[in-house]
Design an enzyme around this catalytic site. Structure first.
Site, short mmCIF file in Angstrom:
data_model
loop_
_atom_site.label_atom_id
_atom_site.label_comp_id
_atom_site.label_asym_id
_atom_site.label_seq_id
_atom_site.Cartn_x
_atom_site.Cartn_y
_atom_site.Cartn_z
N ASP A 87 32.62 34.79 29.06
CA ASP A 87 32.98 33.37 29.04
C ASP A 87 31.79 32.60 28.48
OD1 ASP A 87 34.32 31.01 29.33
OD2 ASP A 87 34.56 31.12 31.50
N ASP A 122 34.66 25.52 25.27
CA ASP A 122 35.66 24.45 25.33
C ASP A 122 35.18 23.32 26.22
OD1 ASP A 122 35.83 26.67 27.10
OD2 ASP A 122 37.75 25.95 27.88
N CYS A 272 44.63 45.61 57.57
CA CYS A 272 44.45 45.98 56.17
C CYS A 272 44.10 47.45 56.07
CB CYS A 272 43.33 45.14 55.56
SG CYS A 272 42.92 45.63 53.88
N CYS A 274 42.72 48.87 53.31
CA CYS A 274 41.78 49.14 52.22
C CYS A 274 40.66 50.05 52.73
CB CYS A 274 41.24 47.85 51.64
SG CYS A 274 39.81 47.16 52.48
N CYS A 277 38.12 48.35 55.21
CA CYS A 277 38.64 48.09 56.55
C CYS A 277 38.94 49.39 57.28
CB CYS A 277 39.91 47.24 56.48
SG CYS A 277 39.61 45.56 55.90
N1 GUN Z 1 36.33 29.12 33.75
C1 GUN Z 1 37.03 28.35 34.61
N2 GUN Z 1 37.63 27.33 33.94
C2 GUN Z 1 37.30 27.46 32.65
C3 GUN Z 1 37.63 26.70 31.48
O1 GUN Z 1 38.35 25.71 31.50
N3 GUN Z 1 37.11 27.16 30.28
C4 GUN Z 1 36.31 28.27 30.23
N4 GUN Z 1 35.85 28.66 29.04
N5 GUN Z 1 36.00 28.98 31.31
C5 GUN Z 1 36.49 28.58 32.51
ZN ZN Z 2 40.60 45.47 53.82
#
Ligand code: GUN
Ligand code: ZN
Length: 651
Positions: A87, A122, A272, A274, A277
């Site tokens: 990201d 963005d 749970c 998993c 747990c």
């Molecule tokens: N992570 C959480 N929201 C967003 C977003 O609107 N844009 C981007 N690039 N990463 C995010």
């Molecule tokens: Zn669990």
């Protein structure tokens, strides 16, 4: 490249190809904080079978990590054998306000560290931004997406969809960004909605975006990491999710469950199974951040698995309706979906295997049932009679279970028979059509469902034009029926069914076109039901026992083509593909030039060349929007190839 294998609602089970392996969708991408990886990436791959993770290029590009990641590449740096998405820092701008990189720098950096999927920078539209401000964000998002597209090189690009709560802006942003060279479209700006449980707004944002998005591209929902939203978000067409919540909640001593979040310290038992747990018990898990994170991540992966199972079984609507009881805000979101029946209905297949189960009063508003009611109004011609006998909802199939009542009534009265069902009115001649005969409903319906049934019924009855309608209240009703509609009525139920089904399935007028001439119905000796319809010696239709709809034969296709003008019922294919379809080969999406916007997955369709010459009869696997968008996959399965007309000169 993205290939769809199964579908349900707007959800799909698909395969996304990356440079480092295939990712099966819907997929959850665990967020790895490069400064604080609570579960090491190698373990994510080996113990959790994560095929892909997501980390933050903005964080990697700041400070001392930068040179190391540039030198080693992000996968070696993290020690992760699968695919890595990065990201860009947009989220940091939401949290901290300022981000000191440019879009171009972030794209360059993601390329340089070898991300398998890299995200543009963005501008984060906040939900409270007004239209003018969100519009500016959208324009900037589109500008940066285009810039990222120009400089991406071999980076598979993630394009963002912003626009706040403004549906027109979401749709526009989605359309413009997904027309660029992006591998994934990611819906952003939704974290504030998720954090405050504004799920109806979330649904509106996702659906508005979906209207504009290219359906052949996978869709990521940024920041949706709680299992409570996976079924809903998947139903609305989100394929990828990322979760930092598993780690954040663990830090706060909180445990995630498919129906919500609970403080570990408050629990006597997690209930749970998993591994965390199971081996450590609630006492062990509750005081160990790492075990809490493991539990949370297991629950998230299991919830994605449950969604996949539901999609494959065609049960995702059921799952969403059931899960809506986990939180009132989810119920609001489910009720919001009624406003978006148009987009949702486009994806619904003609029929499914198995029964449609009543979950709650929302079930009657599912797009598949809204479609039935609309088609009934628009396509069905109520047969002439002096009045209407209305039977209450009850066991199905109605025509079998109520045969004795119907017979007694028709002996004394000229009435047509209709059932006031919870799904809407069901004229008796249509009761075999899916899901009208294959439905499971409670004996005691809720008031809201009964009121809705009443509304559906009145809307239809007003247009059906019978002078009166009388509700069957037992044999005592016979006298009044005989008085108000004197005369017995003889009905050829098989003939009436064939006519009504043809009009409902293909459009008003289809029965006249298909059945013009000398009609012979071939009836099964075992069941007494119609199997084949032969007209003037030509086999035009076969009636399917599974869903009560017709399979179209070539002779039927010719009749429908002559009656309904293009593009009705048509799929128009590239001339190059025509010889293959004539031999029975399937229609691949990339050869579709156009199609009837009314075609739905599962519908019978006429495959024609650009001059409207029939070359095959097929069953659609996609709607028009999908046929035109996908470059991969089958648009329609050819049932029968049609040779060229004999008048053509021999070659
Ligand atoms: N992570 C959480 N929201 C967003 C977003 O609107 N844009 C981007 N690039 N990463 C995010
Ligand atoms: Zn669990």
């Amino acid at each position: 490249m993205f290939e769809v294998r199964e579908r349900d609602g707007l959800a799909r089970i698909g395969v996304l190809e990356t440079r480092h392996g295939r990712v099966r969708t819907p997929a959850l991408l665990p967020v790895v904080n490069p400064n604080r990886p609570i579960i090491p990436p190698r373990e994510l791959a080996e113990r959790f079978r994560a095929e892909i993770l997501i980390t933050n290029a903005y964080i990697l590009g700041q400070g001392e990590l930068r040179e190391k990641v540039l030198h080693e590449g992000v996968r070696t740096f993290l020690d992760f054998p699968g695919a890595v998405m990065t990201d860009s820092g947009a989220f940091q701008s939401h949290v901290y306000g300022d981000v000191r990189v440019t879009n171009a720098e972030v794209i360059e950096f993601q390329r340089a560290i070898g991300s398998d999927l890299g995200t543009m920078l963005d501008p984060f539209s906040e939900p409270e931004h007004d239209h003018a401000r969100a519009l500016a964000d959208v324009e900037e998002t589109v500008r940066r997406a285009a810039e990222a597209d120009r400089i991406k090189g071999d980076l598979a690009l993630v394009g963002a969809v912003q626009g706040g709560l403004h549906e027109d802006l979401r749709e526009r942003c989605a359309r413009e960004v997904s027309s660029l060279g992006i591998a994934i479209a990611a819906i952003g700006g939704v974290v504030p909605l998720l954090e405050s449980y504004r799920f109806a707004d979330l649904a509106r944002v996702i659906l508005a975006s979906k209207r504009g998005l290219d359906p052949s591209k996978p869709v990521h929902l940024f920041g949706a990491g709680h299992p409570i939203v996976f079924p809903l978000a998947a139903l609305l067409g989100c394929d990828l999710f990322d979760s930092a919540s598993y780690a954040k909640y663990a830090r706060d001593g909180r445990m995630m469950f498919p129906d919500g979040t609970r403080r570990a310290a408050d629990l006597v038992d997690a209930g749970c199974a998993c591994p965390a747990c199971a081996s450590h018990g609630i006492e062990g898990v509750a005081r160990d951040e790492r075990l809490l994170a493991e539990h949370n991540l297991r629950v998230c992966f299991a919830a994605i698995g449950e969604v996949r199972r539901a999609i494959a079984a065609g049960e995702l609507w059921e799952l969403v309706e059931r899960r809506a009881r986990a939180h009132p805000a989810l119920l609001d979101a489910l009720r919001e979906l009624r406003r978006h029946t148009d987009v949702l209905e486009e994806a619904e297949p003609l029929s499914r295997r198995g029964a449609l189960e009543y979950v709650g009063p929302e079930t009657a508003h599912r797009p598949i049932l809204a479609r039935y009611r609309r088609r009934l109004l628009e396509r069905h011609s109520p047969p002439p009679a002096k009045g209407l006998l209305v039977l209450p909802e009850g066991d199905r199939p109605y025509s079998d279970r109520r045969a004795a009542i119907v017979e007694r009534a028709l002996r004394v009265a000229d009435v047509h028979v209709v059932v006031k069902s919870l799904w809407g009115p069901v004229p008796l001649e249509l009761d075999h059509v899916w899901p009208l005969s294959q439905s499971l409903i409670p004996e005691r319906a809720d008031l809201e469902a009964l009121e809705a049934a009443e509304v559906f019924f009145r809307e239809w009855a007003a247009g059906a034009g019978y002078p009166f309608g009388l509700l069957w209240e037992g044999p005592g009703s016979l006298e009044e029926l005989a008085r108000r509609a004197p005369d017995p009525r003889a009905v050829d139920w098989n003939a009436l069914r064939v006519r009504a089904t043809a009009d409902l399935q293909f459009g008003r007028g289809a029965a006249d076109a298909l059945l013009a001439g000398d009609v012979r119905l071939v009836v099964s000796k075992n069941t007494g039901k119609v199997r084949n319809v032969v007209v003037d010696g030509e086999h035009v239709l076969s009636l399917r026992a599974e869903d009560g709809y017709f399979t179209l034969k070539a002779a039927g296709a010719r009749r429908l083509r002559a009656t309904f003008p293009a593009p009705r019922l048509r799929i128009v294919v590239d001339p190059d593909a025509v010889p293959f379809h004539r031999e029975g080969k399937n229609v691949m999406a990339k050869f579709v030039r156009d199609a009837d916007p009314g075609i739905r997955p599962g519908d019978e369709a006429i495959v024609v060349d650009p001059s409207d010459e029939v070359c095959a009869v097929a069953q659609a696997a996609m709607n028009r929007r999908e046929m035109l968008a996908f470059r991969r996959g089958v648009a329609a399965r050819v049932r029968e190839g049609v040779p060229p007309p004999t008048s053509a000169p021999p070659r």
